[in-house]
Design an enzyme around this catalytic site. Structure first.
Site, PDB file in Angstrom:
ATOM      1  N   TRP A 102     -39.896  73.754  50.696  1.00 32.86           N
ATOM      2  CA  TRP A 102     -39.997  73.379  52.327  1.00 32.86           C
ATOM      3  C   TRP A 102     -40.920  74.177  52.879  1.00 32.86           C
ATOM      4  O   TRP A 102     -41.716  73.502  53.639  1.00 32.86           O
ATOM      5  CB  TRP A 102     -38.588  73.206  52.771  1.00 32.86           C
ATOM      6  CG  TRP A 102     -37.999  71.906  52.360  1.00 32.86           C
ATOM      7  CD1 TRP A 102     -36.785  71.888  51.479  1.00 32.86           C
ATOM      8  CD2 TRP A 102     -38.433  70.520  52.166  1.00 32.86           C
ATOM      9  NE1 TRP A 102     -36.473  70.640  51.116  1.00 32.86           N
ATOM     10  CE2 TRP A 102     -37.228  69.647  51.572  1.00 32.86           C
ATOM     11  CE3 TRP A 102     -39.604  69.953  52.840  1.00 32.86           C
ATOM     12  CZ2 TRP A 102     -37.444  68.388  51.493  1.00 32.86           C
ATOM     13  CZ3 TRP A 102     -39.493  68.427  52.635  1.00 32.86           C
ATOM     14  CH2 TRP A 102     -38.501  67.618  51.969  1.00 32.86           C
ATOM     15  N   ASP A 173     -37.671  76.337  60.447  1.00 28.01           N
ATOM     16  CA  ASP A 173     -37.195  75.001  60.153  1.00 28.01           C
ATOM     17  C   ASP A 173     -35.602  75.323  59.710  1.00 28.01           C
ATOM     18  O   ASP A 173     -35.357  75.755  58.577  1.00 28.01           O
ATOM     19  CB  ASP A 173     -38.143  74.553  58.615  1.00 28.01           C
ATOM     20  CG  ASP A 173     -37.281  73.369  58.226  1.00 28.01           C
ATOM     21  OD1 ASP A 173     -36.511  72.770  58.721  1.00 28.01           O
ATOM     22  OD2 ASP A 173     -37.962  72.910  57.257  1.00 28.01           O
ATOM     23  N   LYS A 197     -28.612  66.762  57.331  1.00 27.53           N
ATOM     24  CA  LYS A 197     -28.094  67.771  56.203  1.00 27.53           C
ATOM     25  C   LYS A 197     -26.542  68.323  57.066  1.00 27.53           C
ATOM     26  O   LYS A 197     -25.710  68.269  56.545  1.00 27.53           O
ATOM     27  CB  LYS A 197     -28.801  68.999  56.173  1.00 27.53           C
ATOM     28  CG  LYS A 197     -29.817  69.066  55.018  1.00 27.53           C
ATOM     29  CD  LYS A 197     -31.022  67.985  55.081  1.00 27.53           C
ATOM     30  CE  LYS A 197     -31.850  67.807  54.078  1.00 27.53           C
ATOM     31  NZ  LYS A 197     -33.344  68.274  54.233  1.00 27.53           N
TER      32      LYS A 197
HETATM   33  C1  LIG Z   1     -34.688  68.385  54.120  1.00 29.42           C
HETATM   34  C2  LIG Z   1     -35.561  69.291  54.577  1.00 29.42           C
HETATM   35  C3  LIG Z   1     -36.567  68.972  55.118  1.00 29.42           C
HETATM   36  C4  LIG Z   1     -37.465  67.506  55.096  1.00 29.42           C
HETATM   37  O1  LIG Z   1     -36.774  66.797  56.186  1.00 29.42           O
HETATM   38  P1  LIG Z   1     -37.297  65.321  56.415  1.00 29.42           P
HETATM   39  O2  LIG Z   1     -36.270  65.232  57.813  1.00 29.42           O
HETATM   40  O3  LIG Z   1     -36.877  64.459  55.355  1.00 29.42           O
HETATM   41  O4  LIG Z   1     -38.518  65.375  57.096  1.00 29.42           O
HETATM   42  C5  LIG Z   1     -37.604  69.861  55.461  1.00 29.42           C
HETATM   43  N1  LIG Z   1     -37.328  71.096  55.581  1.00 29.42           N
HETATM   44  C6  LIG Z   1     -35.963  71.462  54.646  1.00 29.42           C
HETATM   45  C7  LIG Z   1     -35.611  73.030  54.871  1.00 29.42           C
HETATM   46  C8  LIG Z   1     -35.102  70.513  54.473  1.00 29.42           C
HETATM   47  O5  LIG Z   1     -33.996  70.946  53.962  1.00 29.42           O
END
Ligand SMILES: *Cc1c(COP(=O)(O)O)cnc(C)c1O
Length: 361
Positions: A102, A173, A197
């Site tokens: 990611w 993030d 999540k």
């Molecule tokens: C799932 C995830 C993403 C992508 O998220 P979206 O909401 O689908 O854009 C980005 N970064 C991390 C760390 C993730 O777990």
């Protein structure tokens, strides 16, 4: 015990109590005679609710007054672009720490807008993966900010310390670990996370941004992505995903009731420790992450062969264990054990793993 236990990485399971409450008030929310989904985001009931949910999130995370909390759309992926577009200003370079899948995606997107100083921090020591601590990150003194990902959802790689750099803006993030433990917010410029999540349903994205980083966007930035516009309109510049906001609000109350993030961290650590302890003592299962970087949210593991991995996933589903297949880029299995999962459910997984090991080992 519920019949199905969902170990999916996201959208992920939600607290059972929250689902029950949502079900109970689905057709008649707050005595309005309507579902929350059918009400105007500008009506007083929803507006009031949205404010309260925002305040609950502020309380839980202990967010200082000089930060705005935004409820946006487009997921973490939209933030991969929004962050550089909002805060680069006249700078032409940014530091991107690459710890896994990611964070690399975030770099790739940012590269459309600036020079990205990619700082790779994964170490592979005879198959054991670890991450360089932030003291060793090779930061560019001219960069506008440092971006990193504290929990790599796919690899199960985590950084637990809140990094500190003098006079540097840190952007993180937190998609797969927000609300899993307390965060020292004031060490960050921006924190963002897709809800699906560890918060609520997909469709809503939380952005926590320090005031001085708002209003630096270039004129041509689409208003919908502009933090200043969103902050000015209390995240209601366009119609927000009201149902996802509502569900997230219920989750915030649920966390408060369980004792906040210190309690959450304790709960998450005991689940993760139990699972890693079992994997480590087994000759059958293997996790290749160094102890200090093991995620407490996503626990990847493998069996002795790909065939057995496949069989594990099939057998697991017959026992009500779903969403446990590893991401295609790493294979094997992955148990995502977010806030909503309780200890008994992880115990159930371990019991299944023991049984599977016995019959296939
Ligand atoms: C799932 C995830 C993403 C992508 O998220 P979206 O909401 O689908 O854009 C980005 N970064 C991390 C760390 C993730 O777990």
């Amino acid at each position: 015990m519920k019949k199905t236990i969902n170990f999916s990485a996201g959208p992920a399971m939600l607290p059972h109590e929250v689902l029950i409450q949502a079900q109970a008030e689905l057709l008649n929310w707050h005595q309005t005679g309507c579902s929350v989904m059918e009400l105007s985001h500008r009506g007083k009931d929803f507006e009031q609710y949205a404010l309260e949910a925002t305040q609950d999130l502020r309380d839980i995370l202990n967010i200082p007054d000089n930060y705005k909390v935004l409820f946006l759309q487009g997921g973490a992926r939209a933030q991969f672009a929004s962050v550089p577009l909002n805060i680069l200003s006249d700078n032409t370079t940014a530091d991107y720490i690459e710890s896994g899948y990611w964070s690399k995606c975030a770099s790739d997107e940012a590269e459309k807008y600036c020079h990205v100083n990619r700082i790779k921090i994964q170490n592979d020591n005879n198959g054991i993966l670890s991450l360089k601590p932030y003291e060793q990150w090779q930061i560019n003194p001219d960069s506008a900010y440092i971006h990193y990902c504290p929990n790599e959802t796919i690899e199960g790689l985590a950084i637990f310390d809140d990094p500190t750099f003098d006079n540097k803006t840190i952007v993180a993030d937190f998609s797969s670990c927000i609300l899993s433990k307390p965060i020292n917010i004031s060490q960050y410029g921006i924190i963002y996370a897709g809800a699906q999540k560890n918060i609520g349903p997909s469709g809503i994205t939380i952005v926590i941004v320090r005031d001085d980083l708002i209003g630096k966007a270039k004129q041509e930035l689409p208003s919908i992505l502009d933090y200043a516009v969103q902050a000015k309109h209390d995240s209601m510049f366009n119609t927000p995903p009201t149902f996802a906001w509502y569900m997230s609000g219920l989750v915030f109350k649920w966390i408060k009731q369980l004792g906040g993030l210190t309690a959450m961290e304790e709960r998450n650590r005991s689940k993760a420790e139990m699972l890693y302890r079992y994997i480590d003592q087994s000759d059958f299962y293997h996790n290749r992450i160094a102890t200090e970087n093991r995620s407490i949210m996503n626990v990847p593991f493998t069996s002795p062969s790909e065939d057995l991995d496949k069989r594990f996933v099939e057998k697991a589903s017959q026992h009500g264990i779903i969403g446990i297949k590893g991401h295609r880029i790493v294979g094997g299995m992955r148990a995502s054990i977010y806030n909503a999962m309780d200890l008994a459910e992880v115990e159930y997984l371990i019991e299944f793993m023991k049984e599977f090991e016995k019959t296939n080992g």
